[in-house]
Motif scaffolding. Sequence first.
Motif, short mmCIF file in Angstrom:
data_model
loop_
_atom_site.label_atom_id
_atom_site.label_comp_id
_atom_site.label_asym_id
_atom_site.label_seq_id
_atom_site.Cartn_x
_atom_site.Cartn_y
_atom_site.Cartn_z
N PHE A 117 -2.68 -1.26 2.77
CA PHE A 117 -2.08 -0.61 1.61
C PHE A 117 -0.56 -0.72 1.72
O PHE A 117 0.01 -0.30 2.73
CB PHE A 117 -2.48 0.85 1.54
N LEU A 118 0.06 -1.26 0.69
CA LEU A 118 1.51 -1.41 0.73
C LEU A 118 2.10 -1.19 -0.66
O LEU A 118 1.39 -1.24 -1.66
CB LEU A 118 1.91 -2.80 1.22
N ALA A 119 3.39 -0.92 -0.68
CA ALA A 119 4.17 -0.91 -1.91
C ALA A 119 5.16 -2.07 -1.79
O ALA A 119 5.86 -2.18 -0.78
CB ALA A 119 4.90 0.42 -2.07
N ASP B 75 0.44 2.21 -6.02
CA ASP B 75 1.54 2.78 -6.79
C ASP B 75 1.99 4.09 -6.14
O ASP B 75 1.35 5.13 -6.30
CB ASP B 75 1.07 3.01 -8.22
N LEU B 76 3.10 4.05 -5.43
CA LEU B 76 3.61 5.25 -4.77
C LEU B 76 4.00 6.32 -5.78
O LEU B 76 4.00 7.51 -5.46
CB LEU B 76 4.80 4.91 -3.88
N GLY B 77 4.34 5.91 -6.99
CA GLY B 77 4.67 6.88 -8.02
C GLY B 77 3.51 7.78 -8.38
O GLY B 77 3.71 8.90 -8.86
N GLN B 78 2.29 7.31 -8.13
CA GLN B 78 1.10 8.13 -8.34
C GLN B 78 0.72 8.90 -7.08
O GLN B 78 0.14 10.00 -7.16
CB GLN B 78 -0.08 7.22 -8.74
N PRO C 275 16.71 1.23 -5.91
CA PRO C 275 15.28 1.25 -6.19
C PRO C 275 14.90 0.26 -7.30
O PRO C 275 15.72 -0.02 -8.18
CB PRO C 275 15.03 2.69 -6.65
N VAL C 276 13.67 -0.21 -7.23
CA VAL C 276 13.21 -1.23 -8.18
C VAL C 276 11.75 -0.98 -8.52
O VAL C 276 10.93 -0.70 -7.64
CB VAL C 276 13.40 -2.65 -7.59
N PRO C 277 11.39 -1.05 -9.80
CA PRO C 277 9.96 -0.98 -10.16
C PRO C 277 9.21 -2.15 -9.53
O PRO C 277 9.71 -3.28 -9.52
CB PRO C 277 9.98 -1.08 -11.68
N ALA C 278 8.02 -1.89 -9.02
CA ALA C 278 7.28 -2.93 -8.31
C ALA C 278 5.89 -3.16 -8.87
O ALA C 278 5.09 -3.87 -8.26
CB ALA C 278 7.19 -2.57 -6.82
N THR D 297 -4.91 2.34 -5.92
CA THR D 297 -4.14 3.58 -5.82
C THR D 297 -5.07 4.78 -5.68
O THR D 297 -4.83 5.68 -4.86
CB THR D 297 -3.23 3.73 -7.05
N ARG D 298 -6.13 4.79 -6.45
CA ARG D 298 -7.10 5.89 -6.36
C ARG D 298 -7.77 5.90 -4.99
O ARG D 298 -7.97 6.97 -4.40
CB ARG D 298 -8.14 5.75 -7.47
N ARG D 299 -8.11 4.75 -4.47
CA ARG D 299 -8.71 4.65 -3.14
C ARG D 299 -7.74 5.24 -2.09
O ARG D 299 -8.16 6.00 -1.21
CB ARG D 299 -9.03 3.19 -2.83
N ALA D 300 -6.48 4.88 -2.21
CA ALA D 300 -5.48 5.40 -1.27
C ALA D 300 -5.43 6.93 -1.32
O ALA D 300 -5.43 7.60 -0.28
CB ALA D 300 -4.11 4.80 -1.58
N ILE D 301 -5.40 7.47 -2.51
CA ILE D 301 -5.35 8.92 -2.67
C ILE D 301 -6.61 9.56 -2.11
O ILE D 301 -6.56 10.56 -1.38
CB ILE D 301 -5.17 9.29 -4.16
N ASP D 302 -7.75 8.97 -2.41
CA ASP D 302 -9.03 9.56 -2.01
C ASP D 302 -9.21 9.62 -0.49
O ASP D 302 -9.85 10.54 0.03
CB ASP D 302 -10.20 8.77 -2.63
N ILE D 303 -8.63 8.65 0.22
CA ILE D 303 -8.83 8.64 1.68
C ILE D 303 -7.68 9.31 2.43
O ILE D 303 -7.68 9.36 3.65
CB ILE D 303 -9.08 7.23 2.23
N GLY D 304 -6.68 9.81 1.68
CA GLY D 304 -5.62 10.59 2.31
C GLY D 304 -4.36 9.83 2.65
O GLY D 304 -3.54 10.33 3.44
N ILE D 305 -4.15 8.67 2.06
CA ILE D 305 -2.91 7.94 2.30
C ILE D 305 -1.77 8.60 1.52
O ILE D 305 -1.95 9.05 0.40
CB ILE D 305 -3.08 6.47 1.89
N PHE D 306 -0.59 8.64 2.14
CA PHE D 306 0.56 9.29 1.50
C PHE D 306 1.83 8.48 1.59
O PHE D 306 2.88 8.92 1.12
CB PHE D 306 0.79 10.67 2.11
N GLY D 307 1.79 7.30 2.18
CA GLY D 307 3.00 6.49 2.30
C GLY D 307 2.68 5.04 2.62
O GLY D 307 1.54 4.70 2.95
N ALA D 308 3.71 4.21 2.53
CA ALA D 308 3.56 2.78 2.76
C ALA D 308 4.48 2.32 3.89
O ALA D 308 5.60 2.81 4.00
CB ALA D 308 3.90 2.01 1.49
#
Length: 201
Positions: free
Chosen positions: A8-10, A43-46, A90-93, A166-177
């Motif tokens: 998982f990366l941004a 999407d880190l914004g989410q 900062p830049v939109p990605a 992004t939803r998968r990241a949230i669901d498993i507890g990821i909070f950063g890249a």
Amino acid sequence: MATEIEYFLAPQSPWAYLGHARFASLAATAVAAGARLQIKPMDLGQIFPVSGGLPLPQRAPQRQAYRLVELARFAKALGLPLNLHPKFFPVPADDAARLIITVAAADGTHQAIDLAGRVLAAVWAQERNINSDETLAKLLVEAGLSAARWAESRADDVQQLYAAHTRRAIDIGIFGAPSYVIDGEIFWGQDRLDFVARRLA
């Protein structure tokens, strides 16, 4: 059962940039031994609003200052070029993320990993704008990939996959890249790659 690796990366993360080449090498060795690797731009914004994270400009001044110290330390230790104050950050990605997802689906994970490395370096070492159609098109060419991937990355199914990552990241507890997930176990940050190596071994 094959080891499952999720990356998982941004695409605008300096920490993902600092760890990318080392992780790619570890992952390639694991894949050669039978592991399965997926790259999942998110999407880190989410993610920040649901995990307690803050966008960089909203962080306390001392945290922002220490971030620069750590970036410089790691870049020097790793021998990587890094602009502490890149022109385009900062830049939109989102567009870059969708392009990486498209390449993963069309050309394979190896090619997507390579493109992700080029995108990260564009921000942090080359003073290039990854929110520019022209820059992303050039990165495709430089990676030896089809220019058609750019148009393909605008498809609804790609956006849906980006949202799913992004939803998968949230669901498993990821909070950063970056976050590296091995058989469900999360390793957050490029400074955890020693632990990733031990886990894969």
